[in-house]
Design a protein around this motif. Structure first.
Motif, PDB file in Angstrom:
ATOM      1  N   ASP A  12       0.828  -1.214   0.000  1.00  0.00           N
ATOM      2  CA  ASP A  12       0.000   0.000   0.000  1.00  0.00           C
ATOM      3  C   ASP A  12       0.858   1.258   0.000  1.00  0.00           C
ATOM      4  OD1 ASP A  12      -2.795  -1.194   0.478  1.00  0.00           O
ATOM      5  OD2 ASP A  12      -1.581  -2.135   2.030  1.00  0.00           O
ATOM      6  N   VAL A  13       1.976   1.217   0.717  1.00  0.00           N
ATOM      7  CA  VAL A  13       2.882   2.366   0.817  1.00  0.00           C
ATOM      8  C   VAL A  13       4.310   1.861   0.722  1.00  0.00           C
ATOM      9  CG1 VAL A  13       3.680   4.305   2.237  1.00  0.00           C
ATOM     10  CG2 VAL A  13       1.275   3.604   2.333  1.00  0.00           C
ATOM     11  N   VAL A  14       5.116   2.551  -0.097  1.00  0.00           N
ATOM     12  CA  VAL A  14       6.549   2.253  -0.166  1.00  0.00           C
ATOM     13  C   VAL A  14       7.312   3.501   0.261  1.00  0.00           C
ATOM     14  CG1 VAL A  14       8.493   1.547  -1.595  1.00  0.00           C
ATOM     15  CG2 VAL A  14       6.220   0.584  -2.026  1.00  0.00           C
ATOM     16  N   VAL A  15       8.167   3.349   1.276  1.00  0.00           N
ATOM     17  CA  VAL A  15       8.970   4.459   1.792  1.00  0.00           C
ATOM     18  C   VAL A  15      10.395   4.327   1.270  1.00  0.00           C
ATOM     19  CG1 VAL A  15       9.835   5.634   3.856  1.00  0.00           C
ATOM     20  CG2 VAL A  15       7.574   4.526   3.891  1.00  0.00           C
ATOM     21  N   VAL A  16      10.849   5.339   0.544  1.00  0.00           N
ATOM     22  CA  VAL A  16      12.226   5.364   0.054  1.00  0.00           C
ATOM     23  C   VAL A  16      13.053   6.131   1.082  1.00  0.00           C
ATOM     24  CG1 VAL A  16      13.784   5.995  -1.821  1.00  0.00           C
ATOM     25  CG2 VAL A  16      11.419   5.308  -2.333  1.00  0.00           C
ATOM     26  N   ALA A  17      13.796   5.404   1.901  1.00  0.00           N
ATOM     27  CA  ALA A  17      14.537   6.012   3.004  1.00  0.00           C
ATOM     28  C   ALA A  17      16.043   5.972   2.769  1.00  0.00           C
ATOM     29  CB  ALA A  17      14.188   5.305   4.312  1.00  0.00           C
ATOM     30  N   ILE A  18      16.443   5.958   1.508  1.00  0.00           N
ATOM     31  CA  ILE A  18      17.875   5.967   1.168  1.00  0.00           C
ATOM     32  C   ILE A  18      18.406   7.377   1.389  1.00  0.00           C
ATOM     33  CG2 ILE A  18      19.573   5.570  -0.646  1.00  0.00           C
ATOM     34  CD1 ILE A  18      17.456   3.753  -2.005  1.00  0.00           C
ATOM     35  N   GLY A  19      19.385   7.505   2.286  1.00  0.00           N
ATOM     36  CA  GLY A  19      19.846   8.841   2.645  1.00  0.00           C
ATOM     37  C   GLY A  19      21.143   9.267   2.003  1.00  0.00           C
ATOM     38  N   GLU A  20      22.181   8.445   2.077  1.00  0.00           N
ATOM     39  CA  GLU A  20      23.510   8.832   1.624  1.00  0.00           C
ATOM     40  C   GLU A  20      23.622   8.906   0.109  1.00  0.00           C
ATOM     41  OE1 GLU A  20      25.879   9.867   3.532  1.00  0.00           O
ATOM     42  OE2 GLU A  20      24.820   9.467   5.418  1.00  0.00           O
ATOM     43  N   ASP A  21      23.042   7.952  -0.586  1.00  0.00           N
ATOM     44  CA  ASP A  21      23.158   7.872  -2.046  1.00  0.00           C
ATOM     45  C   ASP A  21      21.964   8.575  -2.696  1.00  0.00           C
ATOM     46  OD1 ASP A  21      23.429   7.188  -4.715  1.00  0.00           O
ATOM     47  OD2 ASP A  21      24.097   5.147  -4.285  1.00  0.00           O
ATOM     48  N   ILE A  22      22.131   9.853  -3.019  1.00  0.00           N
ATOM     49  CA  ILE A  22      21.035  10.655  -3.569  1.00  0.00           C
ATOM     50  C   ILE A  22      20.577  10.106  -4.912  1.00  0.00           C
ATOM     51  CG2 ILE A  22      20.402  12.939  -4.443  1.00  0.00           C
ATOM     52  CD1 ILE A  22      22.267  14.132  -2.345  1.00  0.00           C
ATOM     53  N   GLU A  23      21.538   9.667  -5.741  1.00  0.00           N
ATOM     54  CA  GLU A  23      21.180   9.123  -7.056  1.00  0.00           C
ATOM     55  C   GLU A  23      20.306   7.877  -6.913  1.00  0.00           C
ATOM     56  OE1 GLU A  23      23.232   7.364 -11.150  1.00  0.00           O
ATOM     57  OE2 GLU A  23      24.497   8.228  -9.581  1.00  0.00           O
ATOM     58  N   ALA A  24      20.672   6.996  -5.983  1.00  0.00           N
ATOM     59  CA  ALA A  24      19.882   5.777  -5.754  1.00  0.00           C
ATOM     60  C   ALA A  24      18.501   6.129  -5.215  1.00  0.00           C
ATOM     61  CB  ALA A  24      20.609   4.850  -4.786  1.00  0.00           C
TER      62      ALA A  24
END
Length: 222
Positions: free
Chosen positions: A73-85
């Motif tokens: 239902d919800v996907v959280v993109v919590a990638i912090g260091e790699d801005i491109e990723a």
């Protein structure tokens, strides 16, 4: 990947401080949580913490599809260091049709990019926490403060002395300040959607929603 179908399901991509705490909070609330990280050590560290924890490259469309990411239902993109990723993952999720995407950003430019490519909500934890702490430090009346938009916020305020022993209608908060009182905290007791006849007492804390300028005006009252 099969998950229970009788509850809301979340996927959290990135197991840094923000992602792991987000996943932990959701899991403790009783939700199914799929945690994903490219780093195998992080996956191993959290192997028993959530419903499922897997190692995968979230910028790879095929890897996301194999994980059944469309079932969430919800996907959280919590990638912090790699801005491109972070950006590429958000874009892939949008392209394959994920229902609701929440992406973490660390700069104003990243916020704009994520909004442009279709993130349903962009959160900036460092900025938001800094704002909350700043308001708390700047005013002895503000207990907590969350900005909802550039114009509106929700805040917890200690009752100004002028309102003590007055009802909400007598205080004229809504008419004079164009602010809605959504709750009153009285010790351990929370009064939700208080009636206009509710009397405010000393040491009460009001939870208000309204225009930022009007909230600032209210919190400066003695």
């Amino acid at each position: 990947m099969k998950l229970k179908s009788d509850t809301k399901q979340f996927a959290v991509i990135g197991l840094g401080r923000f992602g792991s705490n987000m996943a932990m909070s959701l899991y403790k609330m009783g939700y199914d949580v799929l945690a994903i990280d490219k780093n195998m050590k992080k996956v191993q560290d959290f192997s028993n913490a959530f419903t499922h924890v897997v190692q995968a490259d979230s910028t790879d469309e095929n890897a996301l599809r194999e994980l059944g990411i469309l079932n969430f239902d919800v996907v959280v993109v919590a990638i912090g260091e790699d801005i491109e990723a972070n950006i590429m993952t958000t874009l892939q999720l949008k392209e394959i049709g994920v229902k609701y995407i929440v992406s973490m950003a660390r700069s104003p430019l990243q916020i704009k990019v994520l909004e442009k490519i279709g993130a349903d909500r962009v959160v900036a934890p460092e900025r938001d926490m800094a704002q909350r702490v700043a308001y708390n430090l700047a005013s002895t009346n503000v207990m907590d403060y969350i900005e909802l938009s550039d114009e509106f916020s929700i805040a917890e305020l200690v009752i100004p002395r002028a309102f003590i022993n007055k009802t909400l209608v007598e205080s004229n908060i809504r008419a004079k300040y164009n602010i809605n009182v959504v709750a009153i905290k009285r010790g351990e007791h929370l009064i939700v959607s208080p009636l206009p006849s509710e009397v405010m007492h000393e040491n009460d804390v009001v939870v208000v929603v309204g225009d930022n300028e009007n909230i600032n005006g209210l919190e400066k009252l003695k």
